[in-house]
Scaffold this motif. Structure first.
Motif, PDB file in Angstrom:
ATOM      1  N   UNK A   1       0.862  -1.177   0.000  1.00 34.17           N
ATOM      2  CA  UNK A   1       0.000   0.000   0.000  1.00 34.17           C
ATOM      3  C   UNK A   1       0.906   1.237   0.000  1.00 34.17           C
ATOM      4  N   UNK A   2       0.792   2.063  -1.040  1.00 33.84           N
ATOM      5  CA  UNK A   2       1.608   3.271  -1.176  1.00 33.84           C
ATOM      6  C   UNK A   2       0.717   4.412  -1.669  1.00 33.84           C
ATOM      7  N   UNK A   3       0.768   5.552  -0.993  1.00 33.49           N
ATOM      8  CA  UNK A   3      -0.003   6.740  -1.376  1.00 33.49           C
ATOM      9  C   UNK A   3      -1.481   6.412  -1.610  1.00 33.49           C
ATOM     10  N   UNK A   4      -2.087   5.728  -0.655  1.00 33.66           N
ATOM     11  CA  UNK A   4      -3.505   5.352  -0.690  1.00 33.66           C
ATOM     12  C   UNK A   4      -3.875   4.463  -1.875  1.00 33.66           C
ATOM     13  N   UNK A   5      -2.920   3.775  -2.450  1.00 35.12           N
ATOM     14  CA  UNK A   5      -3.176   2.862  -3.560  1.00 35.12           C
ATOM     15  C   UNK A   5      -2.597   1.491  -3.230  1.00 35.12           C
ATOM     16  N   UNK A   6      -3.329   0.470  -3.638  1.00 35.20           N
ATOM     17  CA  UNK A   6      -2.822  -0.886  -3.480  1.00 35.20           C
ATOM     18  C   UNK A   6      -1.772  -1.166  -4.533  1.00 35.20           C
ATOM     19  N   UNK A   7      -0.798  -1.953  -4.171  1.00 36.25           N
ATOM     20  CA  UNK A   7       0.301  -2.297  -5.062  1.00 36.25           C
ATOM     21  C   UNK A   7       0.378  -3.811  -5.156  1.00 36.25           C
ATOM     22  N   UNK A   8       0.478  -4.329  -6.380  1.00 35.23           N
ATOM     23  CA  UNK A   8       0.689  -5.752  -6.578  1.00 35.23           C
ATOM     24  C   UNK A   8       1.605  -5.928  -7.778  1.00 35.23           C
ATOM     25  N   UNK A   9       2.725  -6.587  -7.584  1.00 33.27           N
ATOM     26  CA  UNK A   9       3.703  -6.788  -8.648  1.00 33.27           C
ATOM     27  C   UNK A   9       4.100  -8.258  -8.667  1.00 33.27           C
ATOM     28  N   UNK A  10       4.161  -8.845  -9.847  1.00 38.60           N
ATOM     29  CA  UNK A  10       4.620 -10.217 -10.040  1.00 38.60           C
ATOM     30  C   UNK A  10       5.580 -10.181 -11.217  1.00 38.60           C
ATOM     31  N   UNK A  11       6.863 -10.379 -10.941  1.00 40.89           N
ATOM     32  CA  UNK A  11       7.892 -10.265 -11.973  1.00 40.89           C
ATOM     33  C   UNK A  11       8.704 -11.549 -12.072  1.00 40.89           C
ATOM     34  N   UNK A  12       9.049 -11.917 -13.296  1.00 43.18           N
ATOM     35  CA  UNK A  12       9.937 -13.043 -13.550  1.00 43.18           C
ATOM     36  C   UNK A  12      11.106 -12.534 -14.391  1.00 43.18           C
ATOM     37  N   UNK A  13      12.303 -12.552 -13.800  1.00 47.74           N
ATOM     38  CA  UNK A  13      13.513 -12.089 -14.480  1.00 47.74           C
ATOM     39  C   UNK A  13      14.268 -13.294 -15.020  1.00 47.74           C
ATOM     40  N   UNK A  14      14.454 -13.353 -16.342  1.00 49.26           N
ATOM     41  CA  UNK A  14      15.222 -14.414 -16.991  1.00 49.26           C
ATOM     42  C   UNK A  14      16.472 -13.768 -17.582  1.00 49.26           C
ATOM     43  N   UNK A  15      17.542 -13.727 -16.807  1.00 39.38           N
ATOM     44  CA  UNK A  15      18.742 -12.986 -17.196  1.00 39.38           C
ATOM     45  C   UNK A  15      19.456 -13.616 -18.385  1.00 39.38           C
ATOM     46  N   UNK A  16      19.489 -14.941 -18.482  1.00 37.72           N
ATOM     47  CA  UNK A  16      20.158 -15.592 -19.625  1.00 37.72           C
ATOM     48  C   UNK A  16      19.483 -15.239 -20.943  1.00 37.72           C
ATOM     49  N   UNK A  17      18.164 -15.080 -20.915  1.00 35.17           N
ATOM     50  CA  UNK A  17      17.413 -14.750 -22.134  1.00 35.17           C
ATOM     51  C   UNK A  17      17.268 -13.239 -22.314  1.00 35.17           C
ATOM     52  N   UNK A  18      17.628 -12.449 -21.303  1.00 37.43           N
ATOM     53  CA  UNK A  18      17.502 -10.998 -21.390  1.00 37.43           C
ATOM     54  C   UNK A  18      16.049 -10.534 -21.426  1.00 37.43           C
ATOM     55  N   UNK A  19      15.192 -11.198 -20.618  1.00 42.78           N
ATOM     56  CA  UNK A  19      13.757 -10.916 -20.647  1.00 42.78           C
ATOM     57  C   UNK A  19      13.226 -10.793 -19.223  1.00 42.78           C
ATOM     58  N   UNK A  20      12.275  -9.875 -19.034  1.00 47.46           N
ATOM     59  CA  UNK A  20      11.536  -9.793 -17.781  1.00 47.46           C
ATOM     60  C   UNK A  20      10.052  -9.828 -18.113  1.00 47.46           C
ATOM     61  N   UNK A  21       9.313 -10.662 -17.384  1.00 45.23           N
ATOM     62  CA  UNK A  21       7.870 -10.775 -17.574  1.00 45.23           C
ATOM     63  C   UNK A  21       7.166 -10.089 -16.402  1.00 45.23           C
TER      64      UNK A  21
END
Length: 150
Positions: free
Chosen positions: A66-86
């Motif tokens: 919760x930041x500045x009266x807003x809900x926050x939800x993040x789901x990240x997948x970092x694939x460094x060998x492929x140079x990709x983030x989902x």
């Protein structure tokens, strides 16, 4: 005389054991954990979970808060060998693929680190009941950072 000799031997061994200093260890190549933060007034808070894979050079991060009266939800997948983030959005059933230009930096205790503290998680009244945790602090100039690690 034998009693005095035995007592001196015990004191010598006790002194030797208590004088041992913690040694830096190798960070596990596979691990998972969580972390949280909040302000004193409770206006900002966040909880994150992560899975770290140094062998496959992957990191998965889930964060909610919760930041500045807003809900926050993040789901990240970092694939460094492929140079990709989902960026995964379960609520909207979407997944966004973006390039990842950063290189993988394995978790480690910096070479110049110094011991900050030791704590026991769990109980300490019985052998093998708690977990001794050493907290180290040092600079990581190869990624332009300073900070601590356990």
């Amino acid at each position: 005389m034998k009693t005095l000799l035995a007592l001196c031997s015990v004191l010598l061994l006790t002194g030797r054991c208590s004088a041992q200093t913690p040694q830096k260890c190798q960070t596990p190549r596979l691990l998972s954990g969580s972390m949280s933060l909040s302000t004193q007034d409770g206006q900002v808070w966040a909880v994150a979970k992560y899975i770290y894979d140094a062998l496959g050079q992957r990191i998965r991060l889930w964060e909610t808060g919760h930041v500045q009266n807003k809900s926050l939800y993040v789901d990240l997948l970092f694939l460094f060998k492929k140079g990709v983030v989902y960026t995964i959005d379960d609520r909207n059933q979407t997944c966004q693929k973006n390039p990842l230009s950063d290189q993988f930096h394995p978790f480690h205790i910096p070479h110049n680190a110094s011991l900050q503290s030791q704590v026991i998680l769990g109980g300490s009244s019985s052998r093998k009941e708690g977990l001794l945790v050493n907290t180290w602090k040092g600079d990581v100039p190869e990624i332009g950072g300073a900070g601590g690690t356990s």
